[in-house]
Design a protein around this motif. Structure first.
Motif, PDB file in Angstrom:
ATOM      1  N   ARG A 131       0.822  -1.212   0.000  1.00  0.00           N
ATOM      2  CA  ARG A 131       0.000   0.000   0.000  1.00  0.00           C
ATOM      3  C   ARG A 131       0.857   1.264   0.000  1.00  0.00           C
ATOM      4  O   ARG A 131       1.911   1.329   0.637  1.00  0.00           O
ATOM      5  CB  ARG A 131      -0.922   0.016   1.222  1.00  0.00           C
ATOM      6  CG  ARG A 131      -2.075  -0.977   1.126  1.00  0.00           C
ATOM      7  CD  ARG A 131      -2.913  -0.944   2.387  1.00  0.00           C
ATOM      8  NE  ARG A 131      -4.037  -1.867   2.296  1.00  0.00           N
ATOM      9  CZ  ARG A 131      -4.886  -2.104   3.286  1.00  0.00           C
ATOM     10  NH1 ARG A 131      -4.725  -1.472   4.444  1.00  0.00           N
ATOM     11  NH2 ARG A 131      -5.886  -2.951   3.134  1.00  0.00           N
TER      12      ARG A 131
ATOM     13  N   GLN B 179      -7.044   2.994  -0.983  1.00  0.00           N
ATOM     14  CA  GLN B 179      -6.824   3.333   0.414  1.00  0.00           C
ATOM     15  C   GLN B 179      -6.441   4.809   0.517  1.00  0.00           C
ATOM     16  O   GLN B 179      -5.813   5.365  -0.389  1.00  0.00           O
ATOM     17  CB  GLN B 179      -5.703   2.476   1.014  1.00  0.00           C
ATOM     18  CG  GLN B 179      -5.645   2.455   2.517  1.00  0.00           C
ATOM     19  CD  GLN B 179      -6.627   1.479   3.134  1.00  0.00           C
ATOM     20  OE1 GLN B 179      -7.431   0.862   2.425  1.00  0.00           O
ATOM     21  NE2 GLN B 179      -6.585   1.309   4.445  1.00  0.00           N
ATOM     22  N   GLN B 180      -6.828   5.418   1.623  1.00  0.00           N
ATOM     23  CA  GLN B 180      -6.421   6.781   1.923  1.00  0.00           C
ATOM     24  C   GLN B 180      -5.759   6.823   3.288  1.00  0.00           C
ATOM     25  O   GLN B 180      -6.046   5.995   4.159  1.00  0.00           O
ATOM     26  CB  GLN B 180      -7.616   7.751   1.897  1.00  0.00           C
ATOM     27  CG  GLN B 180      -8.109   8.099   0.496  1.00  0.00           C
ATOM     28  CD  GLN B 180      -9.129   9.218   0.521  1.00  0.00           C
ATOM     29  OE1 GLN B 180     -10.082   9.209   1.288  1.00  0.00           O
ATOM     30  NE2 GLN B 180      -8.931  10.217  -0.333  1.00  0.00           N
ATOM     31  N   ARG B 181      -4.877   7.806   3.453  1.00  0.00           N
ATOM     32  CA  ARG B 181      -4.221   7.999   4.743  1.00  0.00           C
ATOM     33  C   ARG B 181      -3.977   9.488   4.948  1.00  0.00           C
ATOM     34  O   ARG B 181      -3.467  10.181   4.054  1.00  0.00           O
ATOM     35  CB  ARG B 181      -2.896   7.233   4.781  1.00  0.00           C
ATOM     36  CG  ARG B 181      -2.123   7.387   6.091  1.00  0.00           C
ATOM     37  CD  ARG B 181      -0.965   6.401   6.157  1.00  0.00           C
ATOM     38  NE  ARG B 181       0.020   6.605   5.113  1.00  0.00           N
ATOM     39  CZ  ARG B 181       0.966   5.715   4.794  1.00  0.00           C
ATOM     40  NH1 ARG B 181       1.040   4.559   5.435  1.00  0.00           N
ATOM     41  NH2 ARG B 181       1.828   5.977   3.825  1.00  0.00           N
ATOM     42  N   GLN B 182      -4.373   9.982   6.101  1.00  0.00           N
ATOM     43  CA  GLN B 182      -4.094  11.370   6.453  1.00  0.00           C
ATOM     44  C   GLN B 182      -3.292  11.389   7.753  1.00  0.00           C
ATOM     45  O   GLN B 182      -3.555  10.614   8.680  1.00  0.00           O
ATOM     46  CB  GLN B 182      -5.373  12.193   6.589  1.00  0.00           C
ATOM     47  CG  GLN B 182      -6.362  11.731   7.626  1.00  0.00           C
ATOM     48  CD  GLN B 182      -7.587  12.629   7.699  1.00  0.00           C
ATOM     49  OE1 GLN B 182      -7.599  13.744   7.174  1.00  0.00           O
ATOM     50  NE2 GLN B 182      -8.645  12.143   8.340  1.00  0.00           N
ATOM     51  N   THR B 183      -2.291  12.252   7.788  1.00  0.00           N
ATOM     52  CA  THR B 183      -1.422  12.358   8.955  1.00  0.00           C
ATOM     53  C   THR B 183      -1.244  13.827   9.312  1.00  0.00           C
ATOM     54  O   THR B 183      -1.337  14.713   8.456  1.00  0.00           O
ATOM     55  CB  THR B 183      -0.042  11.730   8.696  1.00  0.00           C
ATOM     56  OG1 THR B 183       0.571  12.409   7.583  1.00  0.00           O
ATOM     57  CG2 THR B 183      -0.145  10.262   8.387  1.00  0.00           C
TER      58      THR B 183
ATOM     59  N   ILE C 139      -2.306   9.560  12.843  1.00  0.00           N
ATOM     60  CA  ILE C 139      -2.359   8.803  11.584  1.00  0.00           C
ATOM     61  C   ILE C 139      -3.749   8.183  11.470  1.00  0.00           C
ATOM     62  O   ILE C 139      -4.166   7.428  12.359  1.00  0.00           O
ATOM     63  CB  ILE C 139      -1.280   7.705  11.513  1.00  0.00           C
ATOM     64  CG1 ILE C 139       0.119   8.311  11.661  1.00  0.00           C
ATOM     65  CG2 ILE C 139      -1.384   6.935  10.201  1.00  0.00           C
ATOM     66  CD1 ILE C 139       1.230   7.270  11.703  1.00  0.00           C
ATOM     67  N   ASP C 140      -4.434   8.493  10.401  1.00  0.00           N
ATOM     68  CA  ASP C 140      -5.779   7.966  10.154  1.00  0.00           C
ATOM     69  C   ASP C 140      -5.782   7.305   8.786  1.00  0.00           C
ATOM     70  O   ASP C 140      -5.544   7.968   7.772  1.00  0.00           O
ATOM     71  CB  ASP C 140      -6.810   9.106  10.216  1.00  0.00           C
ATOM     72  CG  ASP C 140      -8.218   8.626   9.903  1.00  0.00           C
ATOM     73  OD1 ASP C 140      -8.514   7.438  10.155  1.00  0.00           O
ATOM     74  OD2 ASP C 140      -9.032   9.449   9.417  1.00  0.00           O
ATOM     75  N   GLU C 141      -6.020   5.989   8.740  1.00  0.00           N
ATOM     76  CA  GLU C 141      -5.960   5.242   7.480  1.00  0.00           C
ATOM     77  C   GLU C 141      -7.229   4.418   7.312  1.00  0.00           C
ATOM     78  O   GLU C 141      -7.661   3.723   8.224  1.00  0.00           O
ATOM     79  CB  GLU C 141      -4.737   4.337   7.461  1.00  0.00           C
ATOM     80  CG  GLU C 141      -4.561   3.549   6.176  1.00  0.00           C
ATOM     81  CD  GLU C 141      -3.298   2.703   6.178  1.00  0.00           C
ATOM     82  OE1 GLU C 141      -3.332   1.601   5.585  1.00  0.00           O
ATOM     83  OE2 GLU C 141      -2.293   3.141   6.786  1.00  0.00           O
ATOM     84  N   ASN C 142      -7.819   4.503   6.104  1.00  0.00           N
ATOM     85  CA  ASN C 142      -9.010   3.743   5.788  1.00  0.00           C
ATOM     86  C   ASN C 142      -9.208   3.786   4.277  1.00  0.00           C
ATOM     87  O   ASN C 142      -8.463   4.448   3.558  1.00  0.00           O
ATOM     88  CB  ASN C 142     -10.236   4.318   6.504  1.00  0.00           C
ATOM     89  CG  ASN C 142     -11.252   3.237   6.861  1.00  0.00           C
ATOM     90  OD1 ASN C 142     -11.445   2.282   6.110  1.00  0.00           O
ATOM     91  ND2 ASN C 142     -11.883   3.390   8.017  1.00  0.00           N
TER      92      ASN C 142
ATOM     93  N   VAL D  89     -10.958   8.419   4.131  1.00  0.00           N
ATOM     94  CA  VAL D  89     -10.821   9.142   5.394  1.00  0.00           C
ATOM     95  C   VAL D  89     -11.773  10.332   5.372  1.00  0.00           C
ATOM     96  O   VAL D  89     -12.280  10.738   4.315  1.00  0.00           O
ATOM     97  CB  VAL D  89      -9.377   9.607   5.632  1.00  0.00           C
ATOM     98  CG1 VAL D  89      -8.442   8.417   5.760  1.00  0.00           C
ATOM     99  CG2 VAL D  89      -8.898  10.524   4.503  1.00  0.00           C
TER     100      VAL D  89
END
Length: 357
Positions: free
Chosen positions: A158, A312-316, A272-275, A278
């Motif tokens: 990923r 997938q997305q991820r925000q940090t 860290i937010d991953e789903n 997001v």
């Protein structure tokens, strides 16, 4: 006599086609179910948007909360060591001011960096071919070709870029006559492959002709498309591309510090937010970060979901250390910045610009 015989060019066959484009003309290949967008010819590479079942939809009025965070402090010892390393890398600077300066104030600045990553998959396809030498032909008689998004392809790790090319099952077609060489297995080289001379020529030794090094004097060479097999096996090649699309945002709070410096350092990723998808951040103390989260999430969905599958997305949120150090040397005031977890230094003015320590 043997040398003269070797220099004689082979018989010229005008029926052998000259070299030309290697792509088949539009309409020359059959339509395959699910891939009818192909027109044939070079540069034909249709893009297939993902079907609705592959497109995740965000839930309405959903958001994400972020925990509190404490701003890190840099000590005088750390700031002095960072400045010493900096001046040692600049041959014009003396290390004496860095060793003997007197600190007035170390002012920690809160700097947050928001980052949104959208990991996408894109699928395109195009006709490809290889010489046919009697190998198995996986054609329509074995079944219908799966649709572009139904062809199983394993993704990479990923948030890592990658490209995979696979042959679409049951898409093979054999053309019994190579379109490029017209089934002869050879292609004619343009030109007459001879050199003439009215006087004795040092290149052709007075014979009036010289063997072509490319075709060995025959006027033709093995077809580079079918490799002399005279037949081609055509198939649809699916190209799957994975790309991690990244957007960063850092609030501009320090006019004396160039924001581009943050691009080369790391921070502390405390959130860290991953789903698959997001959601915008709410309730964070820095409203600019909340606004950037909402804006970039909407931009990414609009930009990428129309043509790609969002996997997938991820925000940090990173806390990037930044300390403004104020000091005096020889009765004058100066300052510098210590930034990043690497404790890099930026200064626009330094007490000494000589090379004497």
């Amino acid at each position: 006599m043997d040398e003269e015989k070797d220099d004689d060019p082979g018989a010229f066959d005008p029926s052998i086609p000259e070299e030309g484009p290697s792509a088949p003309p539009p309409g020359w290949l059959d339509d395959i179910h699910g891939y009818q967008g192909h027109r044939g010819g070079e540069g034909d590479d249709p893009l297939y948007p993902p079907p609705p079942a592959y497109t995740p939809q965000p839930e309405l009025d959903k958001n994400t909360s972020v925990p509190d965070v404490r701003v890190p402090q840099v000590s005088e010892e750390v700031a002095r060591d960072a400045l010493l390393r900096f001046v040692e890398s600049r041959w014009r600077f003396s290390s004496k001011p860095a060793r003997n300066m007197s600190f007035k104030e170390l002012r920690a600045v809160t700097v947050y960096r928001y980052r949104l990553e959208t990991f996408c998959e894109t699928r395109t396809s195009g006709w490809q071919f290889e010489p046919y030498n009697g190998q198995l032909v996986d054609g329509a008689e074995f079944g219908r070709s799966p649709l572009p998004w139904d062809v199983p392809v394993a993704p990479p790790q990923r948030f890592s870029d990658g490209v995979e090319k696979v042959r679409v099952p049951h898409s093979c077609i054999v053309k019994k006559r190579c379109l490029i060489c017209h089934g002869k297995g050879f292609r004619r080289k343009p030109g007459n492959h001879k050199r003439s001379g009215s006087t004795r020529c040092t290149s052709c030794h007075g014979r009036g002709r010289k063997r072509c090094l490319s075709c060995n004097g025959q006027g033709f060479k093995t077809c580079s498309v079918c490799h002399g097999s005279q037949n081609l096996l055509h198939f649809i090649q699916l190209t799957v591309t994975w790309k991690n699309n990244v957007s960063d945002f850092v609030p501009d709070r320090q006019p004396d510090f160039p924001d581009e410096k943050f691009e080369k350092v790391t921070g502390d990723p405390f959130f860290i937010d991953e789903n698959v998808l997001v959601y915008p951040i709410r309730g964070f103390p820095d409203q600019e970060i909340c606004d950037a989260s909402s804006r970039l999430i909407q931009e990414h969905l609009q930009r990428f979901s129309a043509t790609s599958r969002v996997l997938q997305q991820r925000q940090t949120i990173e806390l990037v250390p930044l300390t403004h150090a104020f000091y005096t040397y020889s009765g004058k005031d100066f300052s510098f910045f210590v930034y990043g977890t690497e404790n890099k230094v930026f200064t626009s003015r330094y007490p000494s610009a000589c090379s004497v320590l």
